[in-house]
Design a protein around this motif. Structure first.
Motif, PDB file in Angstrom:
ATOM      1  N   GLN A  59      -5.240  60.359  19.508  1.00 53.12           N
ATOM      2  CA  GLN A  59      -4.693  60.149  20.850  1.00 53.12           C
ATOM      3  C   GLN A  59      -5.492  59.094  21.606  1.00 53.12           C
ATOM      4  O   GLN A  59      -4.917  58.263  22.314  1.00 53.12           O
ATOM      5  CB  GLN A  59      -4.677  61.473  21.615  1.00 53.12           C
ATOM      6  CG  GLN A  59      -3.700  62.494  21.042  1.00 53.12           C
ATOM      7  CD  GLN A  59      -3.729  63.808  21.788  1.00 53.12           C
ATOM      8  OE1 GLN A  59      -4.768  64.241  22.283  1.00 53.12           O
ATOM      9  NE2 GLN A  59      -2.575  64.464  21.873  1.00 53.12           N
ATOM     10  N   LEU A  60      -6.819  59.116  21.422  1.00 48.05           N
ATOM     11  CA  LEU A  60      -7.638  58.093  22.067  1.00 48.05           C
ATOM     12  C   LEU A  60      -7.386  56.721  21.446  1.00 48.05           C
ATOM     13  O   LEU A  60      -7.400  55.700  22.156  1.00 48.05           O
ATOM     14  CB  LEU A  60      -9.117  58.458  21.964  1.00 48.05           C
ATOM     15  CG  LEU A  60      -9.569  59.683  22.763  1.00 48.05           C
ATOM     16  CD1 LEU A  60     -11.061  59.924  22.571  1.00 48.05           C
ATOM     17  CD2 LEU A  60      -9.226  59.531  24.250  1.00 48.05           C
TER      18      LEU A  60
ATOM     19  N   GLN B  60      -4.689  54.817  22.964  1.00 45.54           N
ATOM     20  CA  GLN B  60      -4.987  54.286  24.291  1.00 45.54           C
ATOM     21  C   GLN B  60      -5.830  53.013  24.236  1.00 45.54           C
ATOM     22  O   GLN B  60      -6.125  52.415  25.265  1.00 45.54           O
ATOM     23  CB  GLN B  60      -5.718  55.357  25.121  1.00 45.54           C
ATOM     24  CG  GLN B  60      -4.890  56.615  25.347  1.00 45.54           C
ATOM     25  CD  GLN B  60      -5.697  57.731  25.993  1.00 45.54           C
ATOM     26  OE1 GLN B  60      -6.648  57.480  26.745  1.00 45.54           O
ATOM     27  NE2 GLN B  60      -5.333  58.971  25.720  1.00 45.54           N
ATOM     28  N   THR B  61      -6.223  52.609  23.008  1.00 42.20           N
ATOM     29  CA  THR B  61      -7.004  51.381  22.844  1.00 42.20           C
ATOM     30  C   THR B  61      -6.073  50.198  22.583  1.00 42.20           C
ATOM     31  O   THR B  61      -4.851  50.330  22.605  1.00 42.20           O
ATOM     32  CB  THR B  61      -7.985  51.518  21.666  1.00 42.20           C
ATOM     33  OG1 THR B  61      -7.253  51.533  20.435  1.00 42.20           O
ATOM     34  CG2 THR B  61      -8.822  52.784  21.785  1.00 42.20           C
ATOM     35  N   ASP B  62      -6.691  49.031  22.272  1.00 40.60           N
ATOM     36  CA  ASP B  62      -5.903  47.842  21.946  1.00 40.60           C
ATOM     37  C   ASP B  62      -5.638  47.714  20.454  1.00 40.60           C
ATOM     38  O   ASP B  62      -5.250  46.641  19.982  1.00 40.60           O
ATOM     39  CB  ASP B  62      -6.585  46.575  22.472  1.00 40.60           C
ATOM     40  CG  ASP B  62      -8.030  46.432  21.972  1.00 40.60           C
ATOM     41  OD1 ASP B  62      -8.518  47.348  21.279  1.00 40.60           O
ATOM     42  OD2 ASP B  62      -8.667  45.416  22.299  1.00 40.60           O
ATOM     43  N   ALA B  63      -5.831  48.791  19.681  1.00 37.33           N
ATOM     44  CA  ALA B  63      -5.485  48.767  18.259  1.00 37.33           C
ATOM     45  C   ALA B  63      -3.991  48.508  18.095  1.00 37.33           C
ATOM     46  O   ALA B  63      -3.183  48.943  18.914  1.00 37.33           O
ATOM     47  CB  ALA B  63      -5.873  50.089  17.605  1.00 37.33           C
ATOM     48  N   LEU B  64      -3.636  47.792  17.007  1.00 35.68           N
ATOM     49  CA  LEU B  64      -2.250  47.409  16.775  1.00 35.68           C
ATOM     50  C   LEU B  64      -1.832  47.688  15.337  1.00 35.68           C
ATOM     51  O   LEU B  64      -2.642  47.591  14.419  1.00 35.68           O
ATOM     52  CB  LEU B  64      -2.059  45.906  17.042  1.00 35.68           C
ATOM     53  CG  LEU B  64      -2.274  45.386  18.455  1.00 35.68           C
ATOM     54  CD1 LEU B  64      -2.216  43.854  18.441  1.00 35.68           C
ATOM     55  CD2 LEU B  64      -1.239  45.939  19.414  1.00 35.68           C
TER      56      LEU B  64
ATOM     57  N   SER C  15       2.147  54.070  16.643  1.00 36.99           N
ATOM     58  CA  SER C  15       2.918  55.306  16.731  1.00 36.99           C
ATOM     59  C   SER C  15       1.970  56.478  16.499  1.00 36.99           C
ATOM     60  O   SER C  15       0.805  56.312  16.104  1.00 36.99           O
ATOM     61  CB  SER C  15       4.030  55.320  15.683  1.00 36.99           C
ATOM     62  OG  SER C  15       3.466  55.427  14.379  1.00 36.99           O
ATOM     63  N   THR C  16       2.448  57.677  16.712  1.00 34.88           N
ATOM     64  CA  THR C  16       1.617  58.863  16.488  1.00 34.88           C
ATOM     65  C   THR C  16       1.159  58.939  15.047  1.00 34.88           C
ATOM     66  O   THR C  16      -0.025  59.177  14.760  1.00 34.88           O
ATOM     67  CB  THR C  16       2.395  60.136  16.856  1.00 34.88           C
ATOM     68  OG1 THR C  16       2.730  60.094  18.255  1.00 34.88           O
ATOM     69  CG2 THR C  16       1.567  61.388  16.571  1.00 34.88           C
TER      70      THR C  16
ATOM     71  N   GLN D  72      -2.699  58.480  13.500  1.00 39.92           N
ATOM     72  CA  GLN D  72      -3.329  59.511  12.681  1.00 39.92           C
ATOM     73  C   GLN D  72      -3.935  58.927  11.416  1.00 39.92           C
ATOM     74  O   GLN D  72      -5.030  59.311  11.001  1.00 39.92           O
ATOM     75  CB  GLN D  72      -2.298  60.594  12.335  1.00 39.92           C
ATOM     76  CG  GLN D  72      -1.910  61.463  13.519  1.00 39.92           C
ATOM     77  CD  GLN D  72      -0.734  62.376  13.237  1.00 39.92           C
ATOM     78  OE1 GLN D  72       0.015  62.167  12.267  1.00 39.92           O
ATOM     79  NE2 GLN D  72      -0.550  63.387  14.060  1.00 39.92           N
ATOM     80  N   ARG D  73      -3.251  57.974  10.797  1.00 38.66           N
ATOM     81  CA  ARG D  73      -3.795  57.343   9.587  1.00 38.66           C
ATOM     82  C   ARG D  73      -5.005  56.465   9.903  1.00 38.66           C
ATOM     83  O   ARG D  73      -5.982  56.463   9.166  1.00 38.66           O
ATOM     84  CB  ARG D  73      -2.707  56.524   8.881  1.00 38.66           C
ATOM     85  CG  ARG D  73      -1.800  57.394   8.026  1.00 38.66           C
ATOM     86  CD  ARG D  73      -0.981  56.541   7.099  1.00 38.66           C
ATOM     87  NE  ARG D  73       0.075  55.837   7.812  1.00 38.66           N
ATOM     88  CZ  ARG D  73       0.549  54.643   7.485  1.00 38.66           C
ATOM     89  NH1 ARG D  73       0.029  53.984   6.468  1.00 38.66           N
ATOM     90  NH2 ARG D  73       1.525  54.090   8.162  1.00 38.66           N
ATOM     91  N   LEU D  74      -4.928  55.720  11.007  1.00 39.29           N
ATOM     92  CA  LEU D  74      -6.076  54.901  11.396  1.00 39.29           C
ATOM     93  C   LEU D  74      -7.258  55.783  11.781  1.00 39.29           C
ATOM     94  O   LEU D  74      -8.412  55.425  11.533  1.00 39.29           O
ATOM     95  CB  LEU D  74      -5.682  53.992  12.561  1.00 39.29           C
ATOM     96  CG  LEU D  74      -6.704  52.926  12.983  1.00 39.29           C
ATOM     97  CD1 LEU D  74      -7.002  51.969  11.838  1.00 39.29           C
ATOM     98  CD2 LEU D  74      -6.185  52.155  14.203  1.00 39.29           C
ATOM     99  N   ALA D  75      -6.969  56.959  12.326  1.00 39.54           N
ATOM    100  CA  ALA D  75      -8.033  57.867  12.764  1.00 39.54           C
ATOM    101  C   ALA D  75      -8.734  58.562  11.608  1.00 39.54           C
ATOM    102  O   ALA D  75      -9.886  58.990  11.748  1.00 39.54           O
ATOM    103  CB  ALA D  75      -7.459  58.914  13.725  1.00 39.54           C
ATOM    104  N   ILE D  76      -8.067  58.680  10.467  1.00 40.85           N
ATOM    105  CA  ILE D  76      -8.637  59.485   9.393  1.00 40.85           C
ATOM    106  C   ILE D  76      -9.292  58.669   8.288  1.00 40.85           C
ATOM    107  O   ILE D  76      -9.987  59.216   7.428  1.00 40.85           O
ATOM    108  CB  ILE D  76      -7.562  60.415   8.788  1.00 40.85           C
ATOM    109  CG1 ILE D  76      -8.211  61.615   8.108  1.00 40.85           C
ATOM    110  CG2 ILE D  76      -6.657  59.652   7.805  1.00 40.85           C
ATOM    111  CD1 ILE D  76      -7.223  62.669   7.644  1.00 40.85           C
TER     112      ILE D  76
END
Length: 244
Positions: free
Chosen positions: A158-159, A162-166, A39-40, A44-48
């Motif tokens: 956002q990128l 678009q990956t296979d992260a789950l 989800s968005t 965001q949490r995985l990105a930070i």
């Protein structure tokens, strides 16, 4: 040469693969199939989390590498400095071998010790250093992976979507609510080319985007993982080597 040195320099340890076993310890066998796209908010949490590691500076870390010659490590990683240091132990033929490790993205150093934990400040002398080759040993692979879990800026959420992260499931670590994520295939350990199988490294991330636990799959052993736990470090901890 002591056994731990042999493992570090000559690679007499289990390798770490870029291909994941079917699932993590304690998780249902179907958890990969049950995983869902990010989800968005999850993205965001995985990105930070890498930026949060970098912003924290020094984090306390423990990990355990399973196998015929298991290795336990307890120490610190300074994500701002890109360096790690700590105490490592293993058992070979029933005999314990203990030493100090220090590592950067370029080098891995070792020295034997009779202590039961890593002293501070970091010793300036007595190190046996070699180039860090993530494909040489499971130990060098794990520390290379861990050093890559910090960055001076967040990833692009956002990128990531678009990956296979789950997103795999909800969990808790020491009573703290977390979500478990399978990172994108690009996060795979560097010993082999990433496969088109399920993503490899798994991350336990709390509601504020701080990494509390990670698991890295071990090659050749189904459901065998290197478990890494992260803690807040004492603010006084510094990995700077004293000048002579």
């Amino acid at each position: 040469m002591r056994p731990l040195v042999v493992m570090v320099v000559l690679g007499a340890m289990l390798g770490v693969s870029g291909c994941a076993p079917s699932d993590a310890p304690g998780a249902p066998a179907s958890s990969q199939a049950a995983g869902s796209a990010l989800s968005t908010e999850q993205a965001q949490r995985l990105a930070i989390f890498r930026f949060n590691n970098f912003d924290s500076g020094v984090r306390a870390v423990t990990f355990s590498i399973p196998g015929a010659q298991p290795v336990q490590f307890s120490g610190w990683i300074d994500y701002a400095a890109g360096a790690g240091y700590g105490f490592a132990s293993t058992t070979v033929d029933g005999a314990a071998d203990t030493g100090l490790l220090r590592f950067t993205s370029q080098s891995l150093g070792y020295q034997p010790t009779t202590l039961d934990k890593a002293p501070l400040p970091v010793p300036a002398d007595g190190w046996q250093d070699s180039a860090l080759d993530p494909s040489a040993t499971s130990l060098s692979n794990v520390v290379a992976v861990l050093l890559g879990l910090g960055n001076d800026r967040p990833d692009n959420p956002q990128l990531l979507q678009q990956t296979d992260a789950l997103w795999l499931r909800s969990d808790d670590v020491d009573g703290v609510t977390v979500d478990v994520f399978a990172g994108p295939t690009s996060d795979a350990p560097a010993t082999t080319a990433p496969s088109n199988a399920a993503p490899t490294i798994r991350y336990w991330i709390d509601e504020t985007g701080h990494l509390m636990k990670a698991e890295i799959p071990v090659a050749g052993e189904a459901d065998s993982w290197t478990t890494v736990e992260f803690f807040d470090a004492d603010p006084s901890v510094s990995l700077a080597v004293p000048t002579q």
